[in-house]
Write an enzyme that holds these catalytic residues in place. Structure first.
Site, PDB file in Angstrom:
ATOM      1  CG  ASN A 135       2.534  -6.034   5.140  1.00 41.35           C
ATOM      2  OD1 ASN A 135       2.075  -4.963   5.513  1.00 41.35           O
ATOM      3  ND2 ASN A 135       1.984  -7.202   5.474  1.00 41.35           N
ATOM      4  CG  HIS A 160      -2.517  -8.240  12.608  1.00 34.47           C
ATOM      5  ND1 HIS A 160      -1.288  -8.444  12.030  1.00 34.47           N
ATOM      6  CD2 HIS A 160      -2.302  -8.177  13.949  1.00 34.47           C
ATOM      7  CE1 HIS A 160      -0.370  -8.529  12.977  1.00 34.47           C
ATOM      8  NE2 HIS A 160      -0.953  -8.363  14.152  1.00 34.47           N
ATOM      9  CG  HIS A 161       0.598  -3.344   9.151  1.00 38.39           C
ATOM     10  ND1 HIS A 161       0.918  -3.507   7.816  1.00 38.39           N
ATOM     11  CD2 HIS A 161       0.783  -2.026   9.405  1.00 38.39           C
ATOM     12  CE1 HIS A 161       1.291  -2.339   7.298  1.00 38.39           C
ATOM     13  NE2 HIS A 161       1.209  -1.429   8.235  1.00 38.39           N
ATOM     14  CB  SER A 162       0.248 -10.052   9.416  1.00 39.20           C
ATOM     15  OG  SER A 162      -1.031 -10.397   9.923  1.00 39.20           O
TER      16      SER A 162
END
Length: 462
Positions: free
Chosen positions: A329, A141-143
């Site tokens: 991120n 997951h990008h988180s």
């Protein structure tokens, strides 16, 4: 689960991580890794405990604090590897294994991850493809982190195939030499550069705002329909020679990124020319295709890592300590107008790409687009992405062959260099781009034409 020096209880997600849990930007990073030998899950699982699981976020799940609204927190938990390392039973006599892998990866995008456990998976497919013996598919997951962080972490988990104790080496970016200008001229040039930086940033930010409110790309055959981001994506790739790209780079005095972006422009132009020609055969009005192509507004979102990239050695040390320094991120993006036209000289695509990227380097647009809040940023970012056509990224890879927990890697996927190869990947909506392999062929053929033109230019200078 190994002890570490990271957080041991709960920690709030930063705004950028929460951004990727908004409904319109719920993103995953999918990475395909090809191996040279059959995958042994009994070796991979213990190896993960000493590498990826040293990072706190790979051992944490998401907890939504209802008392504080929708605030999300990372909560440490026990990792059950059998829930994360998935080894499906496969028919070894599959007629088209490449197509099977494409379908398998595409089907992964249909299902959300279980929020009650850490948000990552590793699928081990012991099936021989045209490029590898078996294949591993990471879904994260990008988180948890952006592409630069996750790629660095994955590569820090590898070792040279020639020396299983040594970390892989990467190209070193050459720094500009010391200026020989006089102090007065240097101050004048510095003032001019700062003035251009301010002006370029202002113009770029205004175009960014205009894109959010009204400035949309032309509705072309590759422009997605509203909410196409919710459709199942098709992932296809093509491996090309990195030596060919370097040859063009050296002849045109550009960068690898310039060449890849230029080749992409050329490939998209060829593909769109064919699509418009097909429309004519189907009864559309006959028009000059080049005039159509040149009238298209087609822009790319080019992602940029706005942090100094942590070295592989630093990332390996981070895993040993279990910390998450230099992690997260931290990505911005710039909006780049692509040249869509049929040029007589293929090198025109490279030169135009260089001019655009040089202009973008003298701007703070990437930092201005870095997410600054939760849901407002999600709505803004989603609208900007919807009003443009293409997303583009490129990540540098190792210079020599590497192994992941004892398994030699033959290919990697994410538009990333590896030894003397460059893998170009497309993630497409099949309803918009029904023949993605044709687009890949157009990109590969464009590279060949550009290489031939570069060789001709080089020979003319001798």
């Amino acid at each position: 689960m190994a002890n570490n020096e990271g957080f041991t209880g709960e920690e709030a997600l930063n705004p950028a991580a929460q951004l990727f849990h908004a409904q319109c930007l719920n993103c995953y990073i999918v990475t395909i890794v090809g191996f040279k030998t059959k995958i042994n899950p009994n070796v991979i699982k213990p190896g993960l405990e000493h590498t990826l699981l040293k990072h706190p976020l790979f051992c944490s799940k998401i907890k939504v604090d209802e008392k504080e609204g929708r605030n999300m927190k990372w909560t440490r938990t026990t990792v059950k590897l059998e829930n994360h390392v998935i080894v499906p039973n496969l028919d070894l006599d599959i007629k088209n294994p490449d197509q099977f892998v494409e379908d398998y990866v595409s089907n992964l995008t249909k299902n959300a991850m279980d929020m009650s456990q850490p948000l990552w998976e590793l699928h081990l497919l012991n099936i021989k493809t045209s490029d590898a013996e078996p294949v591993g598919v990471f879904r994260v997951h990008h988180s948890i982190g952006d592409g630069a962080s996750l790629t660095s972490l994955l590569l820090a988990s590898t070792r040279k195939t020639s020396d299983l104790e040594a970390l892989p080496t990467f190209p070193i970016k050459k720094r500009a030499g010391h200026s020989t200008y006089s102090s007065k001229l240097w101050l004048l040039l510095s003032f001019w550069s700062i003035l251009r930086l301010i002006c370029n940033t202002f113009v770029d930010f205004m175009l960014f705002v205009a894109t959010f409110f009204f400035l949309k790309d032309t509705q072309s055959p590759i422009k997605g329909a509203p909410r196409c981001d919710l459709t199942t994506k098709r992932f296809v790739y093509q491996i090309v020679s990195l030596d060919d790209i370097r040859l063009v780079k050296n002849v045109t005095n550009t960068t690898v990124n310039d060449v890849v972006l230029g080749v992409t422009q050329a490939g998209l132009s060829r593909y769109l020319d064919r699509r418009y020609a097909e429309d004519e055969k189907d009864g559309g009005a006959r028009q000059n295709n080049n005039n159509i192509l040149e009238s298209i507004r087609l822009r790319a979102i080019v992602f940029a890592n706005i942090r100094p990239t942590a070295g592989i050695q630093a990332m390996a040390e981070m895993m040993k300590k279990g910390s998450k320094d230099k992690w997260g991120n931290e990505i911005g993006f710039v909006i780049v107008p692509l040249t869509i036209a049929l040029h007589g000289d293929p090198l025109d695509y490279i030169e135009r790409a260089k001019a655009k990227m040089e202009r973008k380097k003298l701007s703070l647009e990437a930092r201005c687009t870095f997410p600054f809040s939760n849901y407002a940023a999600a709505a803004l970012t989603h609208t900007v992405f919807t009003n443009t056509t293409v997303a583009f990224s490129n990540v540098v890879g190792p210079l020599e062959e590497i192994s992941f927990i004892g398994h030699p890697i033959a290919i990697t996927i994410h538009c990333q260099s590896y030894v003397n190869k460059m893998t170009i990947i497309l993630a497409v909506d099949p309803n918009v781009v029904p023949h993605p392999h044709q687009l890949l062929d157009d990109i590969e053929e464009s590279l060949q034409l550009i290489k031939d033109a570069a060789l001709k230019r080089r020979s003319s200078k001798i």
